[in-house]
Design a protein around this motif. Structure first.
Motif, PDB file in Angstrom:
ATOM      1  N   ARG A 192       0.958  -1.244   0.183  1.00 40.80           N
ATOM      2  CA  ARG A 192       0.098  -0.105  -0.087  1.00 40.80           C
ATOM      3  C   ARG A 192       1.054   1.333   0.062  1.00 40.80           C
ATOM      4  O   ARG A 192       2.211   1.302   0.486  1.00 40.80           O
ATOM      5  CB  ARG A 192      -0.998   0.103   1.059  1.00 40.80           C
ATOM      6  CG  ARG A 192      -0.338   0.297   2.424  1.00 40.80           C
ATOM      7  CD  ARG A 192      -1.182   0.286   3.619  1.00 40.80           C
ATOM      8  NE  ARG A 192      -0.567   0.795   4.786  1.00 40.80           N
ATOM      9  CZ  ARG A 192      -0.891   2.091   5.360  1.00 40.80           C
ATOM     10  NH1 ARG A 192      -1.601   3.026   4.844  1.00 40.80           N
ATOM     11  NH2 ARG A 192      -0.411   2.163   6.357  1.00 40.80           N
ATOM     12  N   ILE A 193       0.150   2.459  -0.268  1.00 43.28           N
ATOM     13  CA  ILE A 193       1.042   3.721  -0.401  1.00 43.28           C
ATOM     14  C   ILE A 193       0.581   4.297   1.116  1.00 43.28           C
ATOM     15  O   ILE A 193      -0.872   4.333   1.439  1.00 43.28           O
ATOM     16  CB  ILE A 193       0.536   4.506  -1.392  1.00 43.28           C
ATOM     17  CG1 ILE A 193       0.728   3.862  -2.632  1.00 43.28           C
ATOM     18  CG2 ILE A 193       0.993   5.834  -1.133  1.00 43.28           C
ATOM     19  CD1 ILE A 193      -0.036   4.615  -3.785  1.00 43.28           C
ATOM     20  N   ALA A 194       1.288   4.819   2.036  1.00 42.09           N
ATOM     21  CA  ALA A 194       1.153   5.230   3.295  1.00 42.09           C
ATOM     22  C   ALA A 194       0.654   6.816   3.006  1.00 42.09           C
ATOM     23  O   ALA A 194       1.128   7.690   2.245  1.00 42.09           O
ATOM     24  CB  ALA A 194       2.282   5.156   4.102  1.00 42.09           C
ATOM     25  N   PRO A 195      -0.364   7.227   3.762  1.00 46.29           N
ATOM     26  CA  PRO A 195      -0.664   8.614   3.475  1.00 46.29           C
ATOM     27  C   PRO A 195       0.233   9.463   4.475  1.00 46.29           C
ATOM     28  O   PRO A 195       0.966   9.127   5.531  1.00 46.29           O
ATOM     29  CB  PRO A 195      -2.306   8.667   4.242  1.00 46.29           C
ATOM     30  CG  PRO A 195      -2.237   7.376   5.189  1.00 46.29           C
ATOM     31  CD  PRO A 195      -1.413   6.387   4.637  1.00 46.29           C
ATOM     32  N   VAL A 196       0.106  10.728   4.167  1.00 50.01           N
ATOM     33  CA  VAL A 196       1.022  11.796   4.753  1.00 50.01           C
ATOM     34  C   VAL A 196       0.411  12.285   6.110  1.00 50.01           C
ATOM     35  O   VAL A 196       1.301  12.387   7.078  1.00 50.01           O
ATOM     36  CB  VAL A 196       1.202  13.056   3.554  1.00 50.01           C
ATOM     37  CG1 VAL A 196       2.021  14.128   4.359  1.00 50.01           C
ATOM     38  CG2 VAL A 196       1.796  12.476   2.578  1.00 50.01           C
ATOM     39  N   SER A 197      -0.794  12.373   6.311  1.00 49.67           N
ATOM     40  CA  SER A 197      -1.426  12.781   7.377  1.00 49.67           C
ATOM     41  C   SER A 197      -1.666  11.629   8.767  1.00 49.67           C
ATOM     42  O   SER A 197      -1.497  10.487   8.364  1.00 49.67           O
ATOM     43  CB  SER A 197      -2.863  13.109   7.150  1.00 49.67           C
ATOM     44  OG  SER A 197      -3.568  13.645   8.420  1.00 49.67           O
ATOM     45  N   VAL A 198      -1.986  12.153   9.870  1.00 53.11           N
ATOM     46  CA  VAL A 198      -2.147  11.153  10.906  1.00 53.11           C
ATOM     47  C   VAL A 198      -3.621  10.725  11.009  1.00 53.11           C
ATOM     48  O   VAL A 198      -3.977   9.908  11.530  1.00 53.11           O
ATOM     49  CB  VAL A 198      -1.780  11.780  12.302  1.00 53.11           C
ATOM     50  CG1 VAL A 198      -0.392  11.951  12.307  1.00 53.11           C
ATOM     51  CG2 VAL A 198      -2.545  13.121  12.407  1.00 53.11           C
ATOM     52  N   ALA A 199      -4.510  11.114  10.004  1.00 58.65           N
ATOM     53  CA  ALA A 199      -5.886  11.123  10.265  1.00 58.65           C
ATOM     54  C   ALA A 199      -6.083  10.289   9.016  1.00 58.65           C
ATOM     55  O   ALA A 199      -5.337   9.855   8.172  1.00 58.65           O
ATOM     56  CB  ALA A 199      -6.820  12.344   9.764  1.00 58.65           C
ATOM     57  N   LYS A 245      -6.906  -1.309  -6.083  1.00 55.34           N
ATOM     58  CA  LYS A 245      -5.698  -2.063  -5.697  1.00 55.34           C
ATOM     59  C   LYS A 245      -4.468  -1.253  -5.441  1.00 55.34           C
ATOM     60  O   LYS A 245      -3.948  -1.692  -4.219  1.00 55.34           O
ATOM     61  CB  LYS A 245      -5.176  -3.018  -6.671  1.00 55.34           C
ATOM     62  CG  LYS A 245      -3.811  -3.954  -6.545  1.00 55.34           C
ATOM     63  CD  LYS A 245      -3.621  -4.841  -7.448  1.00 55.34           C
ATOM     64  CE  LYS A 245      -2.339  -5.587  -7.101  1.00 55.34           C
ATOM     65  NZ  LYS A 245      -1.873  -6.331  -8.128  1.00 55.34           N
ATOM     66  N   ALA A 246      -4.441  -0.118  -5.976  1.00 57.65           N
ATOM     67  CA  ALA A 246      -3.247   0.857  -5.836  1.00 57.65           C
ATOM     68  C   ALA A 246      -3.488   1.344  -4.388  1.00 57.65           C
ATOM     69  O   ALA A 246      -2.351   1.822  -3.613  1.00 57.65           O
ATOM     70  CB  ALA A 246      -3.199   1.925  -6.710  1.00 57.65           C
TER      71      ALA A 246
END
Length: 190
Positions: free
Chosen positions: A30-37, A149-150
């Protein structure tokens, strides 16, 4: 499960997102989000297309009704960004929600040159620009599975030509694995 009333969309969509977070299996790719939310991405195929233009058809009357149904289902989902391709059918699918919410549609063209990386690039853009928010993506039968999927790492079945009623909700927490919830909306596909 079909969503047809606003009270259902107000209560059940958020509840189903939470349920999806609790029940989905972890995914490693997966791609990790930048924010903590948590980032929520709702992915749909454009609504029913007509035959008025072989290269860039508009929505049929049934497609216009489905676009209104999508707007009704998502009106309380907190969508803050909308992505479509350059085609009329995609924009027309998103327009009722965009107008209702006062959101500008972001057009992200798909071309022969960017097709191999389109889904991954779109996922990265969403998780960079809209981390911690809710986003709607209106794709095509051949792009929706790759986009899902991305974002989630989960493989979903191919979407056949007469299927317009899938709605995929991907929740991506700042830590942990994304969750995928697959539902249906509007009039059932034949």
């Amino acid at each position: 499960m079909r969503f047809t009333h606003s009270i259902v969309s107000r209560f059940w969509l958020p509840a189903l997102v939470v349920l999806g977070q609790a029940c989905a299996s972890p995914q490693s790719s997966r791609i990790a989000p930048v924010s903590v939310a948590t980032t929520t991405v709702i992915v749909v195929r454009h609504a029913e297309k007509g035959t008025d233009d072989p290269r860039d058809p508009s929505l049929t009357v049934a497609g216009q009704q489905r676009a209104l149904a999508l707007s009704s289902v998502l009106k309380d989902a907190g969508v803050t960004a909308i992505y479509t391709t350059q085609y009329k059918r995609n924009r027309q699918t998103a327009e009722p929600l965009a107008q209702q919410s006062g959101i500008a549609i972001t057009e992200r063209p798909i071309t022969a040159a960017n097709t191999p990386s389109y889904a991954q690039d779109l996922a990265s853009e969403i998780l960079t620009r809209s981390a911690g928010k809710s986003v709607l993506v209106v794709g095509h039968s051949n792009t929706v599975p790759d986009i899902v999927k991305a974002l989630s790492g989960s493989v979903v079945p191919a979407i056949t030509d007469p299927e317009y009623d899938h709605i995929f909700i991907v929740t991506i927490p700042a830590t942990g694995s994304p969750r995928l919830l697959q539902l249906r909306f509007g009039r059932p596909a034949p």
